[in-house]
Enzyme design. Structure first.
Site, PDB file in Angstrom:
ATOM      1  N   VAL A 105     -11.274   6.918 -44.312  1.00  7.64           N
ATOM      2  CA  VAL A 105     -12.122   6.281 -43.297  1.00  7.64           C
ATOM      3  C   VAL A 105     -11.490   4.986 -42.791  1.00  7.64           C
ATOM      4  CG1 VAL A 105     -14.448   5.502 -42.738  1.00  7.64           C
ATOM      5  CG2 VAL A 105     -14.144   7.334 -44.412  1.00  7.64           C
TER       6      VAL A 105
ATOM      7  N   GLY B 161     -21.978  11.279 -41.568  1.00 11.90           N
ATOM      8  CA  GLY B 161     -20.683  11.031 -40.912  1.00 11.90           C
ATOM      9  C   GLY B 161     -20.807  10.462 -39.520  1.00 11.90           C
TER      10      GLY B 161
ATOM     11  N   GLY C  69     -14.935  13.266 -42.615  1.00 12.21           N
ATOM     12  CA  GLY C  69     -13.611  13.287 -41.997  1.00 12.21           C
ATOM     13  C   GLY C  69     -13.273  11.931 -41.403  1.00 12.21           C
TER      14      GLY C  69
ATOM     15  N   LYS D  25     -27.977   9.731 -49.414  1.00 11.81           N
ATOM     16  CA  LYS D  25     -28.241   9.705 -47.966  1.00 11.81           C
ATOM     17  C   LYS D  25     -29.729   9.887 -47.679  1.00 11.81           C
ATOM     18  CE  LYS D  25     -23.614  11.445 -46.966  1.00 11.81           C
ATOM     19  NZ  LYS D  25     -22.789  12.663 -46.946  1.00 11.81           N
TER      20      LYS D  25
ATOM     21  N   GLU E  39     -24.275   2.790 -40.418  1.00 13.09           N
ATOM     22  CA  GLU E  39     -24.447   4.074 -39.727  1.00 13.09           C
ATOM     23  C   GLU E  39     -23.615   5.191 -40.361  1.00 13.09           C
ATOM     24  OE1 GLU E  39     -26.438   4.909 -36.624  1.00 13.09           O
ATOM     25  OE2 GLU E  39     -26.006   6.634 -37.877  1.00 13.09           O
TER      26      GLU E  39
ATOM     27  N   ASP F 127     -24.595  12.825 -53.654  1.00  9.21           N
ATOM     28  CA  ASP F 127     -24.266  12.211 -52.363  1.00  9.21           C
ATOM     29  C   ASP F 127     -25.409  12.454 -51.352  1.00  9.21           C
ATOM     30  OD1 ASP F 127     -22.150  11.075 -50.425  1.00  9.21           O
ATOM     31  OD2 ASP F 127     -22.688  12.979 -49.486  1.00  9.21           O
TER      32      ASP F 127
HETATM   33  P1  NDP Z   1     -10.498   6.958 -49.862  1.00 15.85           P
HETATM   34  O1  NDP Z   1     -10.375   7.228 -51.305  1.00 15.85           O
HETATM   35  O2  NDP Z   1      -9.708   7.786 -48.922  1.00 15.85           O
HETATM   36  O3  NDP Z   1     -10.115   5.429 -49.584  1.00 15.85           O
HETATM   37  C1  NDP Z   1     -10.528   4.385 -50.414  1.00 15.85           C
HETATM   38  C2  NDP Z   1      -9.690   3.156 -50.119  1.00 15.85           C
HETATM   39  O4  NDP Z   1     -10.126   2.084 -50.940  1.00 15.85           O
HETATM   40  C3  NDP Z   1      -8.196   3.331 -50.387  1.00 15.85           C
HETATM   41  O5  NDP Z   1      -7.437   2.679 -49.414  1.00 15.85           O
HETATM   42  C4  NDP Z   1      -7.984   2.670 -51.757  1.00 15.85           C
HETATM   43  O6  NDP Z   1      -6.696   2.103 -51.905  1.00 15.85           O
HETATM   44  C5  NDP Z   1      -9.030   1.567 -51.699  1.00 15.85           C
HETATM   45  N1  NDP Z   1      -9.522   1.264 -53.036  1.00 15.85           N
HETATM   46  C6  NDP Z   1     -10.101   2.134 -53.896  1.00 15.85           C
HETATM   47  N2  NDP Z   1     -10.401   1.495 -55.055  1.00 15.85           N
HETATM   48  C7  NDP Z   1      -9.980   0.222 -54.909  1.00 15.85           C
HETATM   49  C8  NDP Z   1      -9.983  -0.918 -55.767  1.00 15.85           C
HETATM   50  N3  NDP Z   1     -10.480  -0.850 -57.011  1.00 15.85           N
HETATM   51  N4  NDP Z   1      -9.482  -2.069 -55.288  1.00 15.85           N
HETATM   52  C9  NDP Z   1      -8.991  -2.134 -54.039  1.00 15.85           C
HETATM   53  N5  NDP Z   1      -8.955  -1.093 -53.184  1.00 15.85           N
HETATM   54  C10 NDP Z   1      -9.440   0.061 -53.626  1.00 15.85           C
HETATM   55  O7  NDP Z   1     -12.042   7.007 -49.522  1.00 15.85           O
HETATM   56  P2  NDP Z   1     -12.733   7.389 -48.142  1.00 15.85           P
HETATM   57  O8  NDP Z   1     -12.058   6.669 -47.033  1.00 15.85           O
HETATM   58  O9  NDP Z   1     -12.907   8.838 -48.059  1.00 15.85           O
HETATM   59  O10 NDP Z   1     -14.203   6.798 -48.370  1.00 15.85           O
HETATM   60  C11 NDP Z   1     -14.479   5.412 -48.218  1.00 15.85           C
HETATM   61  C12 NDP Z   1     -15.994   5.220 -48.179  1.00 15.85           C
HETATM   62  O11 NDP Z   1     -16.510   5.912 -47.044  1.00 15.85           O
HETATM   63  C13 NDP Z   1     -16.748   5.777 -49.387  1.00 15.85           C
HETATM   64  O12 NDP Z   1     -17.863   4.955 -49.641  1.00 15.85           O
HETATM   65  C14 NDP Z   1     -17.228   7.153 -48.898  1.00 15.85           C
HETATM   66  O13 NDP Z   1     -18.379   7.601 -49.567  1.00 15.85           O
HETATM   67  C15 NDP Z   1     -17.533   6.835 -47.452  1.00 15.85           C
HETATM   68  N6  NDP Z   1     -17.526   7.961 -46.547  1.00 15.85           N
HETATM   69  C16 NDP Z   1     -16.479   8.831 -46.534  1.00 15.85           C
HETATM   70  C17 NDP Z   1     -16.432   9.861 -45.620  1.00 15.85           C
HETATM   71  C18 NDP Z   1     -15.305  10.819 -45.571  1.00 15.85           C
HETATM   72  O14 NDP Z   1     -15.369  11.778 -44.784  1.00 15.85           O
HETATM   73  N7  NDP Z   1     -14.228  10.628 -46.355  1.00 15.85           N
HETATM   74  C19 NDP Z   1     -17.532  10.050 -44.668  1.00 15.85           C
HETATM   75  C20 NDP Z   1     -18.589   9.067 -44.752  1.00 15.85           C
HETATM   76  C21 NDP Z   1     -18.580   8.073 -45.664  1.00 15.85           C
HETATM   77  P3  NDP Z   1      -5.395   3.051 -52.013  1.00 15.85           P
HETATM   78  O15 NDP Z   1      -5.347   3.803 -50.709  1.00 15.85           O
HETATM   79  O16 NDP Z   1      -4.231   2.112 -52.163  1.00 15.85           O
HETATM   80  O17 NDP Z   1      -5.628   3.936 -53.179  1.00 15.85           O
HETATM   81  N1  HSE Z   2     -18.371  13.456 -49.173  1.00 20.85           N
HETATM   82  C1  HSE Z   2     -19.240  13.270 -48.063  1.00 20.85           C
HETATM   83  C2  HSE Z   2     -19.578  14.617 -47.457  1.00 20.85           C
HETATM   84  C3  HSE Z   2     -18.573  12.401 -47.039  1.00 20.85           C
HETATM   85  O1  HSE Z   2     -18.860  15.587 -47.728  1.00 20.85           O
HETATM   86  O2  HSE Z   2     -20.562  14.709 -46.734  1.00 20.85           O
HETATM   87  C4  HSE Z   2     -19.471  12.037 -45.878  1.00 20.85           C
HETATM   88  O3  HSE Z   2     -20.526  11.238 -46.287  1.00 20.85           O
END
Ligand code: NDP
Ligand code: HSE
Length: 443
Positions: A14, A134, A302, A205, A129, A201
């Site tokens: 994200v 998503g 995504g 929500k 939001e 999850d």
């Molecule tokens: P990712 O695992 O892809 O990214 C997480 C990021 O946070 C990475 O850059 C990671 O660093 C960094 N990070 C993780 N742990 C630490 C830490 N302890 N200290 C510092 N940095 C840290 O997660 P997503 O992008 O998928 O998800 C992010 C948020 O968005 C979550 O809350 C998720 O529930 C939410 N979300 C995700 C969606 C999705 O489709 N993926 C949709 C809607 C919400 P590094 O890259 O170096 O490991």
């Molecule tokens: N893991 C979550 C899903 C990401 O699959 O719906 C979006 O919130």
């Protein structure tokens, strides 16, 4: 005017998508917000890892505290996930007078009451939001677009990974583990994918949706939660024969006794639009007393669909940066002092219809016993299918027949009582499979 500077916590799916959308659409975003918006700072665990976005011009750090304390940063965008470090960082950002945007549903569902109260005291915004469904702007739709309504109920497919798994298993006969692995590769799944599969999850929500729909505090612990891991191909096929599709739904309904909060596999009529929401797509049905039923549909997970919601929040925050905090849209839709203590109903008090799959020895009187027990508990039958005993894999006949019963609406405790009795009948081979059923009609 100086650009607004964003500090990003997390550069994963994200976070990377957010940088890409902000850069690609910079000109139009600036025309909408009235200010240029740039990502000036970002943190990640490993700043040398390859990224899906360019990071030139962004000050990178492996210590996220540097981002939340940097005086140049006006808006902290939390995209790390989890509810320990994220909570600490968000509260620290608020204490430092920064506005916050987050996609983190676990954080909001579990700690939102504390976070909003801290933000209220400090006069800063917390926007979320992207935390639900998503890219669908469902928070804005309920909080603002439907503000004239009494919301009666809402029901949604609110986990993209789970819906993707169910769709691929049904349409392509793929096995659970390989589809889950693909969802992880595509960036849909949570860091711990049991959150997707076991409904946690979706429960996060639903907690948020119910709160903004009914003006109640966030109460994650009270959500009844069942995942998708027990849905079998057999039930999917029988449901289909009866005109239903099985979807993993989050449901919340306001009744005279309290609010239902539940996440579980649910049979819904195939003719409903929401029954045809497949793959990673999400949809939320919201029934308002004035507007009637409304349906919101779009990608539930995504990089860029989620970034769309994150950037929408950033633009909202930038637009009202200089407005008086008292005149902003309240975090949970209702004014904080007007939240109600309406009770959350335990699952035993919930009213719903049921699909029952009963495996019984093919003996005289079994069916009569089952229907009598249901009738004694005040449960009436809507439809029934009986499948005759079939040959087992070795070719010999089993004497086990399958009976499928669809009931009318009843209270869950009545069904619990009836199933406890049916399960003890000599002719019953395995515990009865029970899946809740909702017609989701306009009433
Ligand atoms: P990712 O695992 O892809 O990214 C997480 C990021 O946070 C990475 O850059 C990671 O660093 C960094 N990070 C993780 N742990 C630490 C830490 N302890 N200290 C510092 N940095 C840290 O997660 P997503 O992008 O998928 O998800 C992010 C948020 O968005 C979550 O809350 C998720 O529930 C939410 N979300 C995700 C969606 C999705 O489709 N993926 C949709 C809607 C919400 P590094 O890259 O170096 O490991
Ligand atoms: N893991 C979550 C899903 C990401 O699959 O719906 C979006 O919130």
């Amino acid at each position: 005017m100086e650009p607004v500077k964003i500090g990003l916590l997390g550069l994963g799916t994200v976070g990377g998508g957010t940088v890409n959308v902000l850069r690609r659409n910079a000109e139009e975003i600036s025309r909408r917000a009235g200010r240029d918006i740039i990502v000036s700072h970002a943190s990640a665990r490993d700043i040398n890892k390859p990224r899906i976005c360019q990071t030139d011009g962004i000050q990178l750090t492996e210590d996220p505290i540097n981002v939340v304390t940097d005086p140049e940063v006006s808006i902290v965008v939390e995209l790390i996930g989890g509810d320990t470090l994220a909570r600490e960082l968000v509260l620290k950002a608020i204490a430092n007078g920064k506005h916050v945007v987050t996609a983190n549903k676990a954080l909001i569902a579990k700690h939102g009451n504390e976070i909003f109260s801290a933000a209220q005291k400090k006069g800063v915004m917390v926007a979320f939001e992207a935390a639900v469904a998503g890219g669908i702007p469902i928070i804005k739709a309920i909080r603002e677009g439907l503000a004239g309504n009494q919301i009666e109920w809402l029901a949604g497919i609110i986990n993209g990974t789970g819906n993707f798994i169910l769709t691929e298993m049904r349409d392509k006969q793929r096995d659970f583990d390989s589809v889950l692995a693909e969802a992880q590769r595509l960036g849909y799944a949570e860091a711990d994918p049991t959150f997707d599969v076991e409904g946690i999850d979706a429960a996060h929500k639903l907690t948020i949706l119910a709160s903004i729909a009914f003006g109640i505090p966030l109460q994650f612990k009270k959500v009844y939660t069942e995942g998708i891991s027990k849905i079998t191909g057999e039930d999917v096929d029988y449901a289909s024969e009866l005109g239903f599709t099985i979807k993993h739904l989050g449901l919340s309904r306001r009744t005279e006794q309290g609010v239902e909060l539940r996440v579980h596999p649910t049979l819904i009529p195939k003719r409903r639009l929401i029954a045809n929401v497949d793959g990673v797509m999400n949809a939320v049905l919201v029934k308002g007393d004035a507007v009637g039923p409304t349906l919101y549909y779009g990608a539930g997970a995504g990089a860029e669909p989620t970034a769309s919601a994150v950037v929408g929040d950033i633009v909202d925050v930038v637009r009202v940066l200089t407005s008086d905090p008292e005149n902003r849209v309240p975090h949970l839709a209702f004014q904080p002092e007007s939240l109600s203590d309406f009770p959350i109903l335990p699952i035993s008090e919930v009213e719903t219809a049921y699909y029952l799959r009963i495996s019984a020895s093919d003996q005289t009187g079994v069916m009569a016993n089952i229907t009598r027990i249901l009738a004694d508990s005040g449960i009436s039958i809507d439809s029934m299918l009986q499948k005759e005993p079939v040959a087992d894999l070795a070719g010999s006949n089993t004497d086990s027949a399958t009976i499928i019963i669809v009931t009318h609406t009843t209270i869950e405790k009545n069904m619990d009582e009836a199933l406890a009795k049916i399960n003890t009948l000599d002719a019953i081979n395995n515990d009865v499979v029970r899946i809740r059923l909702e017609h989701l009609d306009a009433d």
